[in-house]
Design a protein around this motif. Structure first.
Motif, PDB file in Angstrom:
ATOM      1  N   GLY A 240       0.781  -1.230   0.000  1.00 12.96           N
ATOM      2  CA  GLY A 240       0.000   0.000   0.000  1.00 12.96           C
ATOM      3  C   GLY A 240       0.811   1.277   0.000  1.00 12.96           C
ATOM      4  N   LYS A 241       1.790   1.366   0.890  1.00 11.21           N
ATOM      5  CA  LYS A 241       2.530   2.623   1.063  1.00 11.21           C
ATOM      6  C   LYS A 241       3.219   3.127  -0.216  1.00 11.21           C
ATOM      7  N   PRO A 242       4.013   2.294  -0.896  1.00  7.38           N
ATOM      8  CA  PRO A 242       4.724   2.809  -2.072  1.00  7.38           C
ATOM      9  C   PRO A 242       3.795   3.252  -3.204  1.00  7.38           C
ATOM     10  N   ARG A 243       2.588   2.694  -3.252  1.00  7.16           N
ATOM     11  CA  ARG A 243       1.688   2.983  -4.363  1.00  7.16           C
ATOM     12  C   ARG A 243       0.692   4.108  -4.076  1.00  7.16           C
ATOM     13  N   MET A 244       0.617   4.550  -2.831  1.00 12.97           N
ATOM     14  CA  MET A 244      -0.372   5.569  -2.490  1.00 12.97           C
ATOM     15  C   MET A 244       0.226   6.757  -1.739  1.00 12.97           C
ATOM     16  N   ASN A 245       1.305   6.537  -0.990  1.00 12.08           N
ATOM     17  CA  ASN A 245       1.811   7.584  -0.098  1.00 12.08           C
ATOM     18  C   ASN A 245       2.819   8.510  -0.775  1.00 12.08           C
ATOM     19  N   SER A 246       2.461   9.056  -1.929  1.00 15.16           N
ATOM     20  CA  SER A 246       3.327  10.031  -2.588  1.00 15.16           C
ATOM     21  C   SER A 246       3.370  11.299  -1.746  1.00 15.16           C
ATOM     22  N   ASP A 247       4.359  12.157  -2.000  1.00 18.85           N
ATOM     23  CA  ASP A 247       4.463  13.409  -1.250  1.00 18.85           C
ATOM     24  C   ASP A 247       3.182  14.225  -1.387  1.00 18.85           C
ATOM     25  N   GLU A 248       2.652  14.260  -2.607  1.00 23.54           N
ATOM     26  CA  GLU A 248       1.426  15.032  -2.860  1.00 23.54           C
ATOM     27  C   GLU A 248       0.256  14.491  -2.052  1.00 23.54           C
ATOM     28  N   ASN A 249       0.092  13.161  -2.059  1.00 23.09           N
ATOM     29  CA  ASN A 249      -1.001  12.550  -1.294  1.00 23.09           C
ATOM     30  C   ASN A 249      -0.788  12.722   0.214  1.00 23.09           C
ATOM     31  N   ALA A 250       0.459  12.499   0.643  1.00 22.95           N
ATOM     32  CA  ALA A 250       0.762  12.544   2.077  1.00 22.95           C
ATOM     33  C   ALA A 250       0.482  13.920   2.673  1.00 22.95           C
ATOM     34  N   GLU A 251       0.696  14.984   1.902  1.00 19.14           N
ATOM     35  CA  GLU A 251       0.409  16.328   2.406  1.00 19.14           C
ATOM     36  C   GLU A 251      -1.095  16.584   2.517  1.00 19.14           C
ATOM     37  N   LYS A 252      -1.883  15.719   1.877  1.00 25.06           N
ATOM     38  CA  LYS A 252      -3.344  15.798   1.996  1.00 25.06           C
ATOM     39  C   LYS A 252      -3.860  14.738   2.969  1.00 25.06           C
ATOM     40  N   THR A 253      -2.957  14.148   3.757  1.00 25.99           N
ATOM     41  CA  THR A 253      -3.229  13.043   4.688  1.00 25.99           C
ATOM     42  C   THR A 253      -3.880  11.852   3.992  1.00 25.99           C
ATOM     43  N   VAL A 254      -3.513  11.623   2.740  1.00 28.36           N
ATOM     44  CA  VAL A 254      -4.012  10.472   1.975  1.00 28.36           C
ATOM     45  C   VAL A 254      -2.915   9.417   1.892  1.00 28.36           C
ATOM     46  N   GLY A 255      -3.255   8.177   2.244  1.00 24.18           N
ATOM     47  CA  GLY A 255      -2.284   7.097   2.122  1.00 24.18           C
ATOM     48  C   GLY A 255      -2.523   5.992   3.124  1.00 24.18           C
ATOM     49  N   PHE A 256      -1.711   4.954   3.038  1.00 24.05           N
ATOM     50  CA  PHE A 256      -1.808   3.794   3.929  1.00 24.05           C
ATOM     51  C   PHE A 256      -0.934   3.987   5.156  1.00 24.05           C
ATOM     52  N   MET A 257      -1.487   3.661   6.315  1.00 31.77           N
ATOM     53  CA  MET A 257      -0.722   3.695   7.562  1.00 31.77           C
ATOM     54  C   MET A 257      -1.145   2.498   8.416  1.00 31.77           C
ATOM     55  N   LEU A 258      -0.296   2.150   9.371  1.00 33.94           N
ATOM     56  CA  LEU A 258      -0.568   1.015  10.258  1.00 33.94           C
ATOM     57  C   LEU A 258      -1.838   1.242  11.067  1.00 33.94           C
ATOM     58  N   ALA A 259      -2.710   0.239  11.091  1.00 32.43           N
ATOM     59  CA  ALA A 259      -3.959   0.329  11.856  1.00 32.43           C
ATOM     60  C   ALA A 259      -3.701  -0.007  13.330  1.00 32.43           C
ATOM     61  N   PRO A 260      -4.388   0.654  14.262  1.00 31.54           N
ATOM     62  CA  PRO A 260      -4.216   0.372  15.697  1.00 31.54           C
ATOM     63  C   PRO A 260      -5.050  -0.820  16.157  1.00 31.54           C
ATOM     64  N   LEU A 261      -4.812  -1.986  15.555  1.00 36.58           N
ATOM     65  CA  LEU A 261      -5.521  -3.212  15.936  1.00 36.58           C
ATOM     66  C   LEU A 261      -4.912  -3.731  17.237  1.00 36.58           C
ATOM     67  N   LYS A 262      -5.709  -3.750  18.295  1.00 37.88           N
ATOM     68  CA  LYS A 262      -5.163  -4.049  19.619  1.00 37.88           C
ATOM     69  C   LYS A 262      -4.766  -5.505  19.822  1.00 37.88           C
ATOM     70  N   THR A 263      -5.293  -6.405  19.015  1.00 33.63           N
ATOM     71  CA  THR A 263      -4.953  -7.829  19.184  1.00 33.63           C
ATOM     72  C   THR A 263      -3.796  -8.277  18.295  1.00 33.63           C
ATOM     73  N   MET A 264      -3.224  -7.366  17.506  1.00 36.87           N
ATOM     74  CA  MET A 264      -2.090  -7.785  16.668  1.00 36.87           C
ATOM     75  C   MET A 264      -0.844  -7.949  17.533  1.00 36.87           C
ATOM     76  N   ASN A 265       0.018  -8.861  17.111  1.00 34.57           N
ATOM     77  CA  ASN A 265       1.310  -9.100  17.752  1.00 34.57           C
ATOM     78  C   ASN A 265       2.262  -9.421  16.614  1.00 34.57           C
ATOM     79  N   VAL A 266       2.722  -8.382  15.943  1.00 32.66           N
ATOM     80  CA  VAL A 266       3.314  -8.506  14.609  1.00 32.66           C
ATOM     81  C   VAL A 266       4.653  -9.235  14.614  1.00 32.66           C
ATOM     82  N   TYR A 267       4.742 -10.224  13.744  1.00 29.15           N
ATOM     83  CA  TYR A 267       5.955 -11.021  13.589  1.00 29.15           C
ATOM     84  C   TYR A 267       7.055 -10.193  12.933  1.00 29.15           C
ATOM     85  N   SER A 268       8.250 -10.305  13.485  1.00 26.61           N
ATOM     86  CA  SER A 268       9.407  -9.606  12.923  1.00 26.61           C
ATOM     87  C   SER A 268      10.637 -10.472  13.134  1.00 26.61           C
TER      88      SER A 268
END
Length: 613
Positions: free
Chosen positions: A315-343
């Motif tokens: 999502g991020k590379p295809r939507m979060n251009s500088d132009e979009n980001a200045e309009k608060t448009v783009g993909f960001m991490l959701a605050p899902l409380k039950t996630m425990n993200v693998y890394s």
């Protein structure tokens, strides 16, 4: 039948004789006996990772030529096609290439050594490869162990000097729930306590997006089939949201506490499929998901037709251009409380699956050894890395040290990292297109999030303080609603929602042909049933499909495959435990050595004082 048998036998004898001659020739290493006059040398690089075939161009080519008088000619199976055919053909001829970048799995490393296709670099190691020897010796030892023969046979990619228990993901994890933040903002930033809440939020976002645009072909979720393997790939990726990874057909918890078959009732894999099925029943899943490919999905994300991204890099590379980001448009991490993200943690021994080596027929091997060593030096890391999520290009061209002694991107570096289309390189750096000049090796020697010993900052500019202080309107809005975190990893760490699997180097052993045959039928059954379960019209229909799949697997010899996969998972967990212990002992040894040095220094100082008085 008899004639055919004789022909086959004759061919086998010829091939065997050819192999013996090849090994004998390689064993003599006559190519390395000629003195290197330092003249321009074209180096054939057999590169399993490369996506470009031909002579390296542009600014990276100039750096390599100026430093080593080498021209890199990339031979890329990915471009030439035919899978392993090119590897097999060149191996049979006894000459893979002057430099070889290839996978080590399924017994390939041992075969390369036994066939005499790669060079033992021990002769050059102590004198010409000091960067690797001083910093990544354990990675070299790992390759030697895998080769089963003493010698320096290759250097793995993605090595690191950092702790295996520290996340290597930099600013964002690979797989996590990402959403179109602009629509999440429009519906009032509702809490997402669990996956049921998440579905309701996605439903509201979908309705809002369709209302805003007047387009009814916008879907919260869109999937694709062309990366499926042992499991349905999209669901397999989503188990990482909850702290699991996969080892073929089994799931492995990040901390090593559990290994389960993906096909088990209530496995995380089944729970993810249930989530996707609920979404489908709610009308949130793109109906073309069962037929479209990756390219089709990517286009839809770019065109604003998809509201959830399984990965940060979709999502991020295809939507979060500088132009979009200045309009608060783009993909960001959701605050899902039950996630425990693998890394995955840093890998001191490298990723183990790919090495760089010198071919046995190569000329001027000492020069090639120096080139390999350079790839692992800070200068080589900045020069050879892709600009995707890592170091963009060399110092002075792309970055400098500021007055606070911190690295910062130049104007050119800023464009190279984030908006490189159409960017032209200055003539004194080789000229031409910046993108065309990026290293075509596609070989990541050192993890980009490792620390540069010269700057004391990560090699990856996205982790520099000077870069983190530059926030778009989108990032600022996200940060304000995520406890002030500046990156996804910071948010996950602050909320104890990051499950780090120790960065162990582990190569799956060569598989028996019987298991491979059984696996082929088993993965077809699991993948087909997964897609059927996804589009089931009711919960009872879903359960029926799942139960039927389990019954079918019982009749396909799944118990044999499951044992292999479980044993491999257990071996991976053991490797993780061992690397943590090894690093702990190494760290402890370094501390003791440091203390000893301090003590000796104090003693020496004391003796000097005593003597002086």
């Amino acid at each position: 039948m008899g004639i055919k048998k004789k022909i086959v036998t004759g061919l086998a004898a010829l091939l065997a004789a050819g192999t013996m001659l090849s090994v004998a020739a390689c064993g003599s290493d006559s190519a390395g006996d000629e003195a290197d006059d330092g003249s321009l040398m074209t180096v054939d690089v057999f590169d399993s990772l490369a996506n470009y075939q031909g002579v390296q161009k542009g600014w990276f080519a100039k750096i390599v030529k100026d430093k080593f008088n080498i021209e890199l000619n990339i031979i890329a199976p990915n471009v030439a096609g035919g899978g392993d055919t090119l590897f097999d053909t060149r191996s049979a001829a006894g000459n893979l290439g002057d430099l070889i970048i290839t996978s080590t799995g399924n017994g390939r490393l041992q075969k390369l050594v036994k066939a005499g296709l790669i060079t033992d670099m021990s002769e050059y190691y102590d004198k010409d490869m000091t960067t690797i020897k001083d910093n990544y010796q354990s990675a070299v030892d790992y390759v030697t162990k895998e080769a089963g023969t003493d010698g320096v046979w290759g250097i793995p990619q993605d090595v690191s000097s950092q702790s295996p228990t520290e996340t290597s993901d930099g600013i964002e994890p690979q797989a996590a729930p990402y959403i179109r933040w602009d629509y999440y903002k429009e519906i009032g930033y509702p809490e997402i306590n669990d996956t049921d809440d998440f579905l309701n939020v996605l439903s509201e976002m979908q309705a809002q997006a369709r209302k805003d645009t007047g387009q009814n072909d916008i879907y919260a979720i869109s999937l694709f089939k062309d990366w499926d393997g042992d499991l349905m790939q999209n669901a397999q990726a989503m188990v990482q949201w909850f702290g699991w990874s996969t080892q073929n057909s089994v799931l492995v918890q990040a901390d090593g506490s559990d290994v389960v078959a993906a096909s088990d009732t209530n496995s995380e894999y089944e729970q993810v499929l249930e989530f996707l099925n609920k979404a489908d029943q709610m009308g949130l899943v793109d109906p073309e998901s069962t037929t479209q490919d990756w390219d089709s999905l990517s286009t839809k994300v770019t065109n604003g037709k998809v509201l959830m991204s399984i990965w940060s890099w979709l999502g991020k590379p295809r939507m979060n251009s500088d132009e979009n980001a200045e309009k608060t448009v783009g993909f960001m991490l959701a605050p899902l409380k039950t996630m425990n993200v693998y890394s995955e943690g840093f890998t001191p021994d490298g990723d183990g699956s790919t090495i760089i080596a010198i071919g046995s027929k190569a000329k001027n091997k000492e020069r090639l050894a120096k080139f390999i060593d350079w790839l692992y030096s800070p200068e080589g890391i900045y020069a050879s890395a892709s600009n995707s999520g890592g170091a963009a290009c060399p110092e002075t061209l792309c970055w400098t040290m500021n007055d606070d002694n911190e690295p910062q991107l130049t104007d050119f570096g800023e464009k190279a990292m984030f908006d490189s289309d159409g960017l032209t390189v200055p003539d004194d750096w080789g000229g031409g297109s910046y993108n065309d000049g990026i290293s075509a090796l596609n070989f990541k020697s050192v993890n980009q999030n490792d620390i540069d010993p010269n700057t004391k900052s990560a090699f990856n500019p996205q982790l520099w303080t000077t870069q983190l202080d530059k926030q778009t309107a989108l990032q600022k809005d996200w940060s304000e609603h995520m406890g002030g975190a500046k990156t996804d990893i910071e948010y996950l760490e602050n909320n104890k929602q990051l499950a780090v699997a120790a960065g162990a180097t582990y190569t799956v052993p060569e598989e028996d042909s019987t298991i491979s045959t059984l696996r082929s039928s088993i993965k077809t059954e699991i993948v087909n049933a997964s897609w059927q379960a996804l589009v089931a019209t009711s919960d009872s229909d879903f359960q029926s499909i799942w139960k039927d799949m389990q019954n079918q697997l019982d009749g396909l010899g799944y118990d044999q495959v499951l044992k292999v996969d479980t044993d491999n998972a257990d071996a991976l967990i053991k490797a993780r435990e061992e690397i943590v212990e090894e690093y702990k002992n190494k760290d402890s040894s370094s501390s003791s050595s440091s203390s000893s040095s301090s003590s000796d220094s104090s003693s020496s100082s004391s003796d000097s004082s005593s003597s002086a008085s």
